[in-house]
Design a protein around this motif. Structure first.
Motif, PDB file in Angstrom:
ATOM      1  N   GLY A  86       0.792  -1.226   0.000  1.00  0.00           N
ATOM      2  CA  GLY A  86       0.000   0.000   0.000  1.00  0.00           C
ATOM      3  C   GLY A  86       0.821   1.271   0.000  1.00  0.00           C
ATOM      4  O   GLY A  86       0.289   2.348  -0.261  1.00  0.00           O
ATOM      5  N   ASP A  87       2.101   1.161   0.268  1.00  0.00           N
ATOM      6  CA  ASP A  87       2.953   2.343   0.347  1.00  0.00           C
ATOM      7  C   ASP A  87       3.550   2.667  -1.013  1.00  0.00           C
ATOM      8  O   ASP A  87       4.089   1.788  -1.694  1.00  0.00           O
ATOM      9  N   TYR A  96      -0.911   3.964  -4.613  1.00  0.00           N
ATOM     10  CA  TYR A  96      -2.098   3.708  -3.786  1.00  0.00           C
ATOM     11  C   TYR A  96      -3.328   4.331  -4.434  1.00  0.00           C
ATOM     12  O   TYR A  96      -4.367   3.681  -4.610  1.00  0.00           O
ATOM     13  N   GLU A 112       5.449   2.264   9.197  1.00  0.00           N
ATOM     14  CA  GLU A 112       4.504   3.231   8.600  1.00  0.00           C
ATOM     15  C   GLU A 112       4.087   2.781   7.201  1.00  0.00           C
ATOM     16  O   GLU A 112       2.918   2.905   6.819  1.00  0.00           O
ATOM     17  N   GLN A 126       1.641   0.026   7.457  1.00  0.00           N
ATOM     18  CA  GLN A 126       0.320   0.527   7.854  1.00  0.00           C
ATOM     19  C   GLN A 126      -0.487   0.964   6.641  1.00  0.00           C
ATOM     20  O   GLN A 126      -1.710   0.826   6.622  1.00  0.00           O
ATOM     21  N   ARG A 127       0.197   1.467   5.614  1.00  0.00           N
ATOM     22  CA  ARG A 127      -0.510   1.862   4.393  1.00  0.00           C
ATOM     23  C   ARG A 127      -1.123   0.632   3.711  1.00  0.00           C
ATOM     24  O   ARG A 127      -2.175   0.731   3.074  1.00  0.00           O
ATOM     25  N   ASP A 164      -4.235   0.098   5.556  1.00  0.00           N
ATOM     26  CA  ASP A 164      -5.208   1.134   5.171  1.00  0.00           C
ATOM     27  C   ASP A 164      -5.890   0.768   3.855  1.00  0.00           C
ATOM     28  O   ASP A 164      -7.111   0.926   3.700  1.00  0.00           O
TER      29      ASP A 164
END
Length: 808
Positions: free
Chosen positions: A632-633, A646, A679, A682-683, A686
């Motif tokens: 996702g990043d 994304y 981080e 985490q994307r 998300d």
């Protein structure tokens, strides 16, 4: 009514009295008029202006109707292009394609990899040394303008230019229908434009007598100059080339149905080639035995084309029995399973072998799911002698870590048999074979054949060589061919009755159909381009013919396969699209035949909105999208060289939800990619929350051989990877259950595929969206049937139901 009257009046007028400046021979003029009538009548529902313009072009600008403005309206494609070389570059040159992401996020320039099959061939195995002949069809027309228009109709799958209406469903395919209706070639017109096999003059340039003898029978249809130009384009199956005829006025539209590749191993092992053939085997160290293999013979009616007849070699081999049985172990993706079906078809259809399971009445039969269940050698303690096959074939996967070790573990018991003097052929095929190549022969000299995926069609010929005592490694780049070989003595110059490589299907209701092989993407973590080669699309007609055969055999569902299926057709001349293929199959498969068309796998970088429209609107195409996002990043995606972000991925998802709101969306994700921070991870979570996938395949990154990311120094520790994988899997399960619950209380169409292995009273099948459904029923009555089922329970990965009250 007025439009029809005017159109017929116009058609009659232009065919009644030729222009004074029309100096065409009478026969050609009447043929051209026939063309005008056919196409103008087919366009009666179109605009009057367009019909008149087309009529003007087709009658060679009949006097009084030669307005350049009108003629330009009838030219949907550029008329300036003669050959493919001026349209399509064989190397990607855009900024993204020529940039390589490094571990620190910077890019360095490099020349991109070859993306055309002919460009990927080695100097020792170039196009003209491999391609001996091509099977051709053609349409002969009077002008370049008409050739452009016919090409436009063909490329739109029969749709008339600038309109949504189609030219009409055909008995075979659009090209043969167009040839029958509009071609000026009276000798080939009624046979769908068939020319037949034409030899490559560049392959036989030093044998002019043979060339004149073989190609002379088609010179009345197409001139030697046209044939020369055609093969200079290095055509492949599915290409359609537009070329001027020898008279300088008329034009050929030539379609290449297939290539004849004459496989002669001894001529394919020149210096610098990765192909190897050892005709004299040494004794195995520590055993004293020369490795033995059974004899393989083509069954009656199957030719041995391309195999050298070496009697002296055969005399040096000990007397061994003919091969009768085989065992195949398969691991990996759907492509490997499909390859194994093709391999089994060759072993049974071309060599007359039987599976060891069928001979021993093993109920498990079929294709073994993986290499994990290592076979055992006969046990002296038990006193029982297990049957051993005459050929063991491992179809391998290298996508995950430790794949090579699994292959080595599986080989062990069989190499022990061979070292003890047992006549056994050992073949390692698939991605590990392509990746390791000659190294496999050095580590396991008992192995007889290392077979790269691109050589599957020629397995029969290669095993005949193995039966003579040869050891081979065939991993050099190759061009795909539907059949692989034809008989040199074939005087009819026609296709064999069984055109494609035989396939033994693993299921009676659903079937895999390959549409494109290989991948050109070179993501930094992926081995596929290195082990599967460049992209090679099958022709749309070959795909259709395979689907029609499946329909005639009672199959209800097909799954179209490709590592990057959205790239379908971009290696063709002219380029085609995957949306073209979906529409072509949906329009040309009989209404009551194949009920469902699925496909895997898409690439977000090339995903087309036309594919969304096809899934949303075509009745046979199932409402299911497999859209791997991998991360996702955005920085991780750049390091992976995925070519999207994304936001661009989510734009695709929003379009799908808008046009096909009930469609299932599935995906793949990799966690722990080099340099992925918490981080960045985490994307990924998300994106999962925003999409809510129906099904998600989850993987922890593992370094693979010959990949860029595998040597980076910012690898993620295994414990961090494991933690992230567990978090992703937990969230994916929550979303899957949520997506399952939307079916509660609904009546859905389920295609019954078999029995529930955990409950003999239940059958199992799938919805159009791919969700597995279990319900009570008799398999004998329901197998292969479409059944209306009411969903009464939602589970994470499946549904429970009962036959609906109003179900037939």
């Amino acid at each position: 009514l007025t439009h029809i009257t005017i159109t017929f009046t116009f058609t009659a007028s232009i065919t009644a009295s030729p222009s004074p400046t029309d100096d065409r021979p009478s026969k050609q003029r009447h043929t051209d008029d026939r063309v005008a009538i056919v196409l103008i009548h087919s366009m009666m529902k179109k605009s009057l202006l367009f019909s008149i313009a087309v009529g003007c072009v087709y009658t060679n600008n009949v006097e009084g109707w030669s307005s350049p403005h009108l003629a330009s309206l009838a030219t949907p494609l550029s008329t300036s292009t003669l050959t493919s070389t001026s349209l399509y570059s064989t190397f990607q040159t855009d900024e993204a394609a020529t940039s390589v992401a490094t571990s620190d996020g910077k890019k360095s320039k490099k020349k991109w990899f070859p993306i055309k099959p002919a460009d990927a061939l080695s100097p020792s195995n170039d196009y003209n040394s491999l391609v001996k002949s091509a099977y051709l069809r053609h349409i002969l027309v009077a002008s370049q303008e008409m050739a452009d228009l016919i090409m436009g109709v063909y490329l739109k799958g029969g749709s008339l230019p600038d309109n949504d209406e189609t030219y009409g469903q055909t008995d075979g395919d659009i090209f043969t229908r167009l040839a029958r209706d509009v071609s000026l070639c009276t000798d080939s017109r009624e046979d769908g434009g068939k020319i037949g096999w034409v030899d490559n003059p560049h392959s036989h340039e030093n044998d002019s007598d043979r060339l004149d003898k073989t190609n002379g029978v088609v010179y009345g249809l197409v001139s030697p100059e046209v044939i020369q130009t055609l093969f200079q384009e290095r055509v492949k199956g599915g290409d359609v080339i537009k070329l001027p005829a020898a008279d300088g006025d008329s034009w050929h539209i030539i379609r290449v149905d297939d290539l004849h590749i004459e496989l002669q191993p001894s001529s394919m092992v020149a210096a610098g080639s990765k192909n190897i053939i050892n005709k004299k085997r040494n004794k195995l160290k520590g055993s004293g035995y020369i490795p033995l293999s059974p004899i393989f013979q083509k069954v009656d009616g199957v030719n041995n084309n391309g195999i050298e007849n070496d009697d002296e070699q055969s005399k040096t081999i000990y007397s061994v029995p003919n091969a009768k049985s085989y065992k195949i172990l398969t691991s990996g993706c759907q492509m490997n399973v499909a390859d194994s079906e093709r391999i089994m078809g060759i072993l049974e259809g071309e060599l007359g072998l039987k599976s060891l399971e069928s001979l021993s009445e093993d109920k498990n039969g079929g294709v073994d799911p993986s290499l994990v269940a290592t076979p055992k050698t006969p046990s002296a303690k038990s006193g029982k002698k297990k049957p051993t096959p005459d050929i063991l074939l491992l179809n391998t996967c290298t996508i995950r870590d430790h794949a090579e070790q699994k292959v080595y573990d599986a080989l062990g018991p069989y190499t022990a048999l061979k070292r003890a003097g047992h006549p056994l052929a050992i073949v390692v095929a698939g991605c590990v074979a392509q990746q390791e190549g000659e190294a496999l022969l050095r580590r396991f000299p008992e192995v007889d054949l290392v077979l790269g995926p691109q050589y599957v069609p020629w397995l029969g010929e290669l095993l005949v060589e193995v039966g003579k005592g040869s050891q081979l490694c065939m991993t050099e780049s190759m061009i795909w061919s539907e059949k692989g070989g034809i008989s040199n003595s074939d005087s009819s110059r026609d296709k064999d009755g069984d055109w494609m490589v035989p396939i033994k299907r693993g299921h009676s209701t659903r079937a895999w159909v390959n549409v494109i092989y290989g991948c050109n993407e070179h993501c930094t973590y992926c081995v596929v381009p290195g082990v599967r080669g460049v992209e090679q699309s099958r022709s749309m007609d070959a795909i259709l013919q395979e689907c029609l055969q499946l329909a005639a055999s009672g199959y209800k569902e097909i799954t179209l396969l490709g590592q990057n299926i959205d790239a379908f057709g971009r290696d063709m001349t002219p380029k085609r699209t995957f949306a073209d293929l979906l529409n072509y199959l949906n329009d040309n498969l009989p209404p009551n035949a194949i009920s469902r068309i699925r496909y895997v796998t898409s690439h977000p970088r090339y995903f087309s909105e036309r594919v969304i429209d096809a899934v949303a609107n075509l009745d046979k195409v199932c409402e299911c999208f497999h859209m791997p996002f991998q991360a996702g990043d955005d920085q991780v995606l750049r390091d992976m060289r995925r070519g999207y972000s994304y936001d661009s991925y989510m734009n695709i998802i929003r379009k799908i939800r808008l046009k096909a709101p009930d469609a299932a969306i599935c995906g793949d994700v990799i966690v722990g990619f080099p340099g992925e921070s918490e981080e960045a991870f985490q994307r990924t979570l998300d994106l999962m929350e925003e999409v809510k996938f129906d099904n998600l395949n989850t993987f922890a990154y593992s370094p693979r051989p010959n990949t860029e990311a595998g040597v980076w120094d910012n690898q993620i520790p295994p414990d961090v990877q494991s933690d992230r994988l567990q978090r992703v899997q937990a969230l994916a399960a929550v979303h899957a259950l949520e997506r399952s619950k939307r079916y509660l209380g609904r009546v859905v169409e389920v295609l019954v595929e078999g029995r529930n292995p955990k409950n003999g009273d239940e059958v199992m099948g799938r919805t159009r969206q791919g969700r597995q459904v279990f319900f009570k029923g008799e398999l004998a009555d329901l197998d292969g049937e479409l059944v209306d089922v009411e969903i009464v329970e939602a589970r994470t990965w499946s549904l429970m139901g009962r036959i609906a009250d109003n179900a037939p």
